[in-house]
Enzyme design. Structure first.
Site, PDB file in Angstrom:
ATOM      1  N   ILE A  53     -30.100  58.796  69.181  1.00  0.00           N
ATOM      2  CA  ILE A  53     -31.330  59.165  70.120  1.00  0.00           C
ATOM      3  C   ILE A  53     -30.529  60.149  71.007  1.00  0.00           C
ATOM      4  O   ILE A  53     -31.470  61.142  71.435  1.00  0.00           O
ATOM      5  CB  ILE A  53     -32.124  58.023  70.411  1.00  0.00           C
ATOM      6  CG1 ILE A  53     -32.725  57.168  69.354  1.00  0.00           C
ATOM      7  CG2 ILE A  53     -32.810  58.330  71.481  1.00  0.00           C
ATOM      8  CD1 ILE A  53     -33.365  56.166  69.905  1.00  0.00           C
TER       9      ILE A  53
ATOM     10  N   ARG B 278     -34.027  50.359  77.337  1.00  0.00           N
ATOM     11  CA  ARG B 278     -34.107  49.331  77.499  1.00  0.00           C
ATOM     12  C   ARG B 278     -34.648  48.893  79.033  1.00  0.00           C
ATOM     13  O   ARG B 278     -33.875  49.446  80.016  1.00  0.00           O
ATOM     14  CB  ARG B 278     -32.742  48.333  77.339  1.00  0.00           C
ATOM     15  CG  ARG B 278     -32.506  48.413  75.615  1.00  0.00           C
ATOM     16  CD  ARG B 278     -33.358  47.756  74.852  1.00  0.00           C
ATOM     17  NE  ARG B 278     -33.075  47.921  73.516  1.00  0.00           N
ATOM     18  CZ  ARG B 278     -33.605  48.611  72.668  1.00  0.00           C
ATOM     19  NH1 ARG B 278     -34.077  49.624  73.208  1.00  0.00           N
ATOM     20  NH2 ARG B 278     -32.948  48.874  71.468  1.00  0.00           N
TER      21      ARG B 278
ATOM     22  N   HIS C 190     -44.074  51.321  75.806  1.00  0.00           N
ATOM     23  CA  HIS C 190     -42.869  50.869  74.564  1.00  0.00           C
ATOM     24  C   HIS C 190     -43.497  51.768  73.493  1.00  0.00           C
ATOM     25  O   HIS C 190     -43.553  51.001  72.180  1.00  0.00           O
ATOM     26  CB  HIS C 190     -42.671  49.692  74.557  1.00  0.00           C
ATOM     27  CG  HIS C 190     -41.275  49.274  74.029  1.00  0.00           C
ATOM     28  ND1 HIS C 190     -40.578  48.187  74.651  1.00  0.00           N
ATOM     29  CD2 HIS C 190     -40.680  49.764  73.091  1.00  0.00           C
ATOM     30  CE1 HIS C 190     -39.456  48.172  73.895  1.00  0.00           C
ATOM     31  NE2 HIS C 190     -39.123  49.284  72.986  1.00  0.00           N
TER      32      HIS C 190
ATOM     33  N   GLU D 174     -41.422  43.430  80.655  1.00  0.00           N
ATOM     34  CA  GLU D 174     -42.828  43.763  79.662  1.00  0.00           C
ATOM     35  C   GLU D 174     -43.195  43.022  78.888  1.00  0.00           C
ATOM     36  O   GLU D 174     -44.147  43.046  78.276  1.00  0.00           O
ATOM     37  CB  GLU D 174     -42.202  45.284  79.035  1.00  0.00           C
ATOM     38  CG  GLU D 174     -41.163  44.880  77.975  1.00  0.00           C
ATOM     39  CD  GLU D 174     -40.488  46.227  77.458  1.00  0.00           C
ATOM     40  OE1 GLU D 174     -39.996  46.206  76.302  1.00  0.00           O
ATOM     41  OE2 GLU D 174     -40.891  47.404  77.978  1.00  0.00           O
TER      42      GLU D 174
ATOM     43  N   ASP E 297     -40.676  54.283  79.310  1.00  0.00           N
ATOM     44  CA  ASP E 297     -41.303  53.686  78.434  1.00  0.00           C
ATOM     45  C   ASP E 297     -41.112  52.126  78.092  1.00  0.00           C
ATOM     46  O   ASP E 297     -41.745  51.487  77.152  1.00  0.00           O
ATOM     47  CB  ASP E 297     -41.065  54.478  76.899  1.00  0.00           C
ATOM     48  CG  ASP E 297     -41.741  54.072  75.750  1.00  0.00           C
ATOM     49  OD1 ASP E 297     -43.049  54.077  75.744  1.00  0.00           O
ATOM     50  OD2 ASP E 297     -41.171  53.862  74.846  1.00  0.00           O
TER      51      ASP E 297
END
Length: 359
Positions: free
Chosen positions: A155, A234, A295, A263, A258
């Site tokens: 990524i 994360r 997310h 969360e 994100d």
């Protein structure tokens, strides 16, 4: 095999039903998250399929094992929410999806950067209200800026390549970078050098004991004043109260998230009719230079198709008594490059040491 899916949404059903045409498993979709209270719903199911905000600690795994579960299939790359030692003790195999679409998360990362820089949420709302003033919407050219990537696995490497396409100088910190990252034209440096030089800092590493609160009061003080901070990896990589304080002083100029440390209870549910009880998140959402998404970085057709096919292929291999390519070993050696490496100090998903940058 019968597979009990916890936390199943309509999109999960659509993609898993389609992928299952080639596998023929019995799919049972359950709406609740997997917790100690809901685990009995999987009784007599040899396979449980769970997501990132499901609970897979020792008590839950023990209850699943007592009910006849032998395989936990994670429809995610991350496994920091799974007690792998307990799973091994109970004889439960745990598989995951180590890679789906790095482009999905990378492109979402760039979306956050562009939206923050050009104030797109505010601009959109203004025009919707008939206000065509551009005062307060001043951005900056990405071309010529310095972007710092903490972690250049798949990524992070994708993000860096896109940023180079915008004309950015890309700094990278990763103890064990992928060969593709080495060949991508990034400048590799120590973390402190990166934090001090970057106009944009983007996090692409796993969560474990060493990376928890990687961004805290100390590291924030090393950054350029007005830095843009992006986290699509994360939530707990960031000490959120510390970042909120830095936003209020102007040390952090832009924040794109994100993922969020707390969360778990919020993810993938509609809470619009309820009072948001998280004071830090509530304050963040009032700031015009903060953009938070739920997310969704992974959420593309291509990624969901890969997740479904990889997960069901692991179940099919397990049912046939074959080796599961993406099985997670006990913690002592449960790391490949995607989940392992080590930082010199201080997405979805490494555990323990050594640790890695996740890509």
């Amino acid at each position: 095999m019968k597979i009990s899916f916890f936390n199943a949404k309509s999109y999960d059903r659509a993609f898993f039903d389609r992928a299952n045409r080639l596998h023929g498993h019995q799919l049972a979709y359950l709406e609740p998250r997997l917790t100690l209270e809901t685990a009995p719903l999987a009784a007599a199911s040899p396979v449980v399929c769970a997501f990132v905000n499901d609970h897979l600690d020792a008590p839950v795994l023990e209850m699943l094992a007592a009910g006849g579960t032998h395989l936990v299939a994670l429809r995610s790359s991350g496994y920091n929410h799974v007690d792998l030692a307990t799973a091994a003790r109970l004889g439960i195999t745990v598989v995951h999806v180590p890679r789906y679409s790095p482009h999905a998360v990378a492109e979402h990362t760039l979306g956050l950067i562009l939206a923050l820089n050009r104030h797109l949420p505010r601009a959109y709302q203004r025009v919707r209200d008939g206000n065509f003033s551009i005062a307060g919407l001043l951005g900056f050219d990405l071309h010529g800026k310095t972007a710092g990537l903490v972690g250049v696995g798949r990524i992070g490497t994708c993000v860096g390549r896109i940023l180079r396409g915008f004309g950015c100088r890309v700094l990278a910190h990763d103890p064990h970078p992928l060969p593709e990252a080495r060949a991508a034209g990034f400048h590799f440096c120590e973390k402190d050098e990166l934090l001090g030089a970057a106009d944009i800092v983007s996090l692409h590493c796993p969560l474990n004991a060493e990376t928890r609160h990687l961004i805290d009061t100390t590291t924030l003080a090393r950054m350029r004043r007005g830095v843009m901070l992006i986290n699509t990896s994360r939530g707990a990589l960031v000490d959120t109260p510390a970042v909120l304080a830095a936003l209020l002083t102007g040390q952090v100029g832009y924040l794109g998230l994100d993922v969020y440390e707390d969360e778990g209870e919020l993810l993938y549910e509609d809470h619009s009719d309820a009072l948001l009880r998280d004071g830090v998140l509530s304050r963040l959402l009032t700031l015009p230079n903060v953009l938070v998404t739920g997310h969704q970085g992974f959420f593309t057709r291509e990624a969901l198709a890969t997740i479904a096919e990889t997960t069901l292929a692991s179940v099919t291999a397990f049912a046939a008594g074959r080796t599961c390519t993406y099985a997670l070993p006990p913690p002592a050696n449960a790391f490949d490059h995607e989940e392992t490496a080590s930082f010199d100090g201080g997405n979805d998903q490494g555990r323990g040491a050594p640790l890695s940058v996740r890509g």
